[in-house]
Motif scaffolding. Structure first.
Motif: not given
Ligand code: ZN
Length: 114
Positions: A105, A108-109, A111-114
């Motif tokens: 989790h 993934e957070d 990796a998708t963080a701005p």
């Protein structure tokens, strides 16, 4: 307490593999025509300076650092704990990604963080 002896072995083997690759790169770059002095290769294995890391490329460099950190965390007893949320990282994930320091989790957070 969890036993990470096999993961530790895996990390050590992978680190050796990366360092061997570094040696080969250095050999190609600096001694393409001449045979390598026998002690040079051993010295290169021990070196972890920027020149060596440079030769490894970005991906290998990142992995080598992650392995070094993971080994230190095994030794200090922090290994297997997510650096994001503090939960245990599932063993199955560690088997696949032994140098991972985050649970799925949190990874993934990140990796998708701005
Ligand atoms: Zn987490």
């Amino acid at each position: 307490m969890n036993d990470y002896a096999d993961i530790r072995e895996k990390l050590l083997a992978r680190r050796l593999e990366l360092r061997t690759r570094v040696d080969n790169i250095i050999t190609d770059v600096t001694h393409a025509e001449e045979p390598l002095p026998s002690d040079f290769a051993e010295q290169a294995v021990e070196r972890e300076n920027e020149e060596v890391l440079e030769a490894l490329g970005e991906a290998g460099r990142t992995e080598l650092r992650a392995i070094t950190v993971a080994l230190a965390r095994i030794d200090s007893g922090d290994y297997g704990m997510c650096t994001g949320c503090g939960e245990d990282i599932p063993r199955a994930r560690l088997d696949v990604l032994p140098f991972s320091d985050k649970c799925v989790h949190c990874a993934e957070d990140a990796a998708t963080a701005p």
